[in-house]
Write a protein that holds these residues in place. Structure first.
Motif, PDB file in Angstrom:
ATOM      1  N   LEU A 427       0.819  -1.217   0.000  1.00 33.69           N
ATOM      2  CA  LEU A 427       0.000   0.000   0.000  1.00 33.69           C
ATOM      3  C   LEU A 427       0.849   1.262   0.000  1.00 33.69           C
ATOM      4  CD1 LEU A 427      -2.837  -0.955   2.533  1.00 33.69           C
ATOM      5  CD2 LEU A 427      -3.144  -0.417   0.116  1.00 33.69           C
ATOM      6  N   LEU A 447      -1.333  -6.103  -4.833  1.00 35.58           N
ATOM      7  CA  LEU A 447      -2.692  -5.961  -4.304  1.00 35.58           C
ATOM      8  C   LEU A 447      -3.633  -7.039  -4.832  1.00 35.58           C
ATOM      9  CD1 LEU A 447      -3.360  -2.103  -4.443  1.00 35.58           C
ATOM     10  CD2 LEU A 447      -2.388  -3.465  -2.595  1.00 35.58           C
ATOM     11  N   TYR A 458      -9.445  -1.400   2.735  1.00 33.39           N
ATOM     12  CA  TYR A 458      -8.540  -0.327   2.318  1.00 33.39           C
ATOM     13  C   TYR A 458      -9.051   0.458   1.117  1.00 33.39           C
ATOM     14  CZ  TYR A 458      -5.500  -3.214   5.220  1.00 33.39           C
ATOM     15  OH  TYR A 458      -4.983  -3.941   6.257  1.00 33.39           O
TER      16      TYR A 458
END
Length: 896
Positions: A427, A447, A458
């Motif tokens: 991230l 991801l 998120y």
């Protein structure tokens, strides 16, 4: 009807095509009572879909059609093709395949599942499909600044290339017509610019800088300050000490044209303008940009600024740029597979003492600054980093000399063999500090391992970092669209996170493009979302009616309440409102169906913005009612972020086998200063519990038995013991969470208790240590709320029950240490929200509070010692909390 349709001017002063004739005029709300009959330009079905999408996203597609931007056209064309192919595949699916594609159920391994069939011939194929449903019941000076991206596509062997960029900046402030002529030339970097700027001041100057992310690539170029009252002229060369071949692909050239009224104070105000980077590399010629104002005066050059031009052109400074075609041949970076083999060679292993030093550097938090020697060490030992500290990739990227094309080539080669990071570690790579296209593509690749649940956790940050992407068509956009179209729950929240910021000029075009792409690829979802949009519009109308009524009847409070409540009821009973507000999926939780409003129980709340308290009957909850609060005029995004972090804390604690009974209720921003909040059932505020136990408001806050007696009324026998345990666990969780996040304004109406014993906090308008003060004196003197009446409940009303209190303290310490182990993740999530415009999260300095509260950089023993001191302080100074609560109760009692 096939050849014509109506058009109107809506409340936003925008032409709206009324393709869907089933809509009511009261829903359309034209600005004037006038419709225009226009000829259709294409097929009716296509026009109808375009109209629905325009209403859904809050921006007519004809506005996108009118944009003379090749990047917009390319993106829409590509997404149209992809969406069309996707919808064709959906039409060929069986019911069970469609169910899996849209709702992504968890499949139980093995047989024995209840078959879900579509009634055709595929029962055996579907016999292994089991849908598991989970129900969760927990509830003046002028400065003009220009920033644009130069996306050079360069070969390492190309150097000495020159170009000319003509900037014409005209300002129409107060009818001033004076002109500043400024010539900027860079022989090595090959950039020459002329700025014409209209300004009236005593002294003015120009500053320019080249950036990669937030890193300055070379020394800024600064002009002399020109003196004059009505006219300022420069004709001077500014040079950048960097060659064209060393400019990174995502470099930004930032200008600040500033005026100085006071030599000592150097007061400034700023305006931003940005060049569309897609045009910079695709074509030469004239580009016009309109500046955007900003209050950030600390740094004149702002590389984080938006690249979007200001759509409000009448009151903005216009910047005219001419980009000449200085090289007729394409200039390209070598692709990954064509990189020189020499950059891929493995380097020797480091000495042991360097390895120890490297380990210490890599274990630092993301806010820690690296000195030049440390950066050199990391870069020299980059292969050691890859093998022993792969999660250290962000620190390696900060150590790259982006002004050297050799280092960039080495980094790109290294990325191809770098181990995949965990999604949580990846991230950080989407922050603005890492603008390189290949780095961001690598991060998105990591991801893809996220589960749908983790992605949902998120999603708020992933939407925010879209504004850092250099192109509309990027890996992150494609990733989010793909996952959203494969899981309707993700699609639902992606839609609302994007739509809630459509009013922001910086992201309006980008977010509308993504919303259009999602809608075209999820056509069955359009009607579901459209009904939610229309329902929120109705609630906004009711809220505006109430505000108007309270203004008219401000002299008589009783009359105001009676007449306004009656008007609200009448409005909600109208068929147009009843139909729109019934049978819709809740924006807060799309798995909840809001069947019909219980008008008699609806009300508005007595605060400045008059929030609506809407009560729904809900057949799916066994006849129980369900409450939502609609706010219009309050920015809920900070509350939304805080509640997201509370959910994450709850998840991390549960992963460590510690369930602290957190109540992260639903909260969703749906538009410009508007949104919804979930009402937690069977709960009341500490203030109300105290006031109902005492005849005197001033004494209520000091009644330590009030809370325990209230729980005894709600629970008897074994249920009381269970409720006290729930209170103990939840109190520990919120003590730690509010301390770590620095949540302020903790009066007795911002803390609630459920009848089952769960304590929880609401209203997060002050975070990260921004505590309220009056007359320069802090009203909150404790690190977190832990009053003696809380302890009285934890100890079951027995003063000597130290065992229960010891367990409570142990819960707090366990919870704190678990959060410390995940400190980097919290810092990353807050850092990714820096450009969201939250009032108390505007710079890295704000995030420093988290580093201090989590004692990052200290050992666990040192951190635990610090927390124990804060715990003792909270208990020792709790009398100050009671005094504040007493004052709050007295004010509240006087109002009522």
């Amino acid at each position: 009807m096939e050849g014509h349709m109506f058009e109107c001017v809506n409340q936003a002063a925008v032409h709206e095509e009324l393709e869907d004739e089933t809509r009511r005029l009261c829903d359309v709300r034209p600005f004037c009572p006038m419709l225009k009959l226009v000829t259709r330009n294409c097929g009716r079905a296509e026009r109808l879909l375009d109209s629905k999408i325009g209403v859904l996203i809050g921006k007519g597609l004809h506005e996108l059609d009118a944009l003379q931007d090749q990047e917009v056209k390319d993106f829409r064309s590509k997404m149209f093709r992809i969406s069309e192919e996707k919808m064709q595949r959906v039409q060929l699916m069986t019911w069970s395949e469609w169910l899996q594609a849209c709702f992504s159920p968890q499949l139980e391994p093995g047989g024995g599942a209840t078959p879900v069939t579509d009634g055709v011939n595929d029962k055996q194929a579907e016999a292994s499909l089991k849908v598991t449903m989970h129900f969760d019941q927990s509830q003046v000076t002028t400065v003009s600044r220009v920033v644009f991206t130069i996306l050079y596509t360069l070969s390492c062997h190309q150097a000495g290339v020159t170009s000319t960029i003509l900037y014409t900046l005209s300002c129409h402030q107060a009818g001033v017509t004076s002109t500043i002529l400024y010539t900027l030339s860079c022989h090595q970097a090959g950039v020459t610019s002329t700025i014409l700027y209209t300004l009236s001041c005593h002294q003015a100057g120009v500053r320019a800088g080249l950036f990669h992310g937030t890193e300055l690539l070379c020394k800024p170029a600064v002009s002399s300050e020109s003196s004059g009252r009505s006219e300022h002229v420069w004709n001077r060369t500014l040079e950048f000490d960097i060659t064209v071949s060393d400019l990174p692909r995502m470099a930004r050239l930032c200008f600040a044209v500033y005026a100085v009224m006071d030599k000592v104070k150097k007061q400034k105000s700023t305006k931003n303008a940005h060049i569309n980077k897609y045009q910079t590399i695709r074509k030469a010629g004239k580009v016009v940009c309109h500046t955007q104002s900003t209050d950030e005066l600390e740094e004149m050059l702002n590389p984080i600024g938006t690249i979007q031009t200001n759509p409000y052109t009448e009151n903005s400074t216009a910047l005219h740029i001419h980009l000449p075609d200085y090289n007729p041949h394409p200039i390209l970076f070598p692709p990954f597979d064509k990189l020189d083999g020499r950059v891929k060679g493995k380097q020797p292993t480091s000495a042991q003492h360097f390895h120890i030093e490297l380990k210490e550097i890599m274990e630092r938090d993301p806010l820690s600054q690296l000195c030049e020697n440390e950066k050199d060490l990391i870069w020299t030992l980059r292969y050691d980093c890859m093998e022993n500290f792969p999660q250290s990739l962000p620190k390696l990227l900060l150590s790259v000399k982006w002004s050297k094309h050799e280092d960039m080539a080495q980094l790109q080669a290294l990325l191809q063999i770098w181990p995949k990071l965990s999604p949580r570690d990846a991230l950080e790579l989407l922050d603005f500090n890492y603008p390189d296209q290949y780095v961001r593509e690598y991060a998105v690749g990591c991801l893809r391992d996220m589960s749908d649940e983790e992605l949902s956790q998120y999603l708020l940050q992933l939407v925010q970092v879209l504004r850092y992407e250099p192109y509309y068509d990027c890996a992150l956009t494609r990733f989010l669209l793909n996952r959203a179209q494969c899981n309707r729950n993700i699609g639902h929240f992606l839609f609302w996170h994007l739509r809630s910021e459509m009013h922001m000029p910086a992201v309006s075009v980008q977010f509308s493009l993504i919303l259009e792409a999602y809608s075209r690829g999820s056509i069955p979802h359009i009607e579901v979302l459209k009904k939610q949009v229309e329902a929120l519009s109705k609630l906004k109308s009711v809220n505006e009616l109430i505000k108007l009524g309270t203004i008219k009847n401000a002299r008589s409070k009783t009359k105001e309440a009676m007449l306004t409540k009656e008007a609200m009821m009448t409005c909600l009973r109208q068929s147009g409102y009843t139909e729109t507000l019934s049978d819709l999926h809740s924006p807060l939780n799309p798995s909840v169906l809001l069947s019909g409003i219980n008008v008699e129980k609806c009300r508005y709340m007595d605060s400045k913005m008059k929030p609506l308290w809407i009560v729904y009957n809900n057949k799916l909850l066994g006849g129980d009612t369900l409450g939502i609060i609609f706010k219009n005029g309050d920015d809920l995004r900070q509350d939304m972020l805080t509640l997201q972090i509370l959910r994450l804390m709850d998840l991390l604690w549960k992963e460590a086998n510690l369930d602290l009974r957190i109540v992260p209720y639903g909260c969703l921003a749906t538009g410009d200063r508007s949104g919804l909040i979930e009402v937690v059932s069977s709960a009341d505020t500490i203030a109300n519990i105290q006031l109902t136990s005492s005849n005197v408001a001033a004494a209520a806050a000091f009644n330590k038995d009030a809370l325990l007696n209230w729980l005894k009324e709600k629970n008897s026998g074994d249920a009381l013991e269970k409720a006290i345990e729930e209170f103990t666990l939840s109190c520990a969780g919120y003590c730690v969470a509010t301390y770590v996040l620095g949540i302020g304004d903790r009066h007795s109406d911002n803390i609630m208790v459920r009848s089952t014993g769960q304590l929880f906090h609401i209203d997060f308008g002050h975070i990260l240590g921004n505590f309220k003060s009056k007359f320069g004196i802090k009203r909150e003197r404790v690190p977190f709320i832990l009053t003696h009446d809380f302890i009285h409940v934890i100890q079951q009303g027995k003063t000597g029950n130290t065992e229960k209190f010891g367990s409570f303290r142990n819960y707090c310490e366990q919870a704190y240490l678990i959060l410390r182990r995940n400190g980097n993740l919290f810092i990353t999530l807050f850092a990714l929200m820096l450009t969201a415009g939250l009032p108390e999260l505007t710079s890295v300095k704000d995030i420093q509070y988290l580093k201090d509260s989590l004692a990052l950089g200290k050992t666990d023993d040192e951190a635990l010692k610090q927390f124990r001191q804060k715990f003792d302080e909270a208990l020792r100074e709790s009398w100050t909390t009671k005094v504040n609560w007493m004052a709050h109760n007295v004010v509240k009692d006087n109002r009522s």
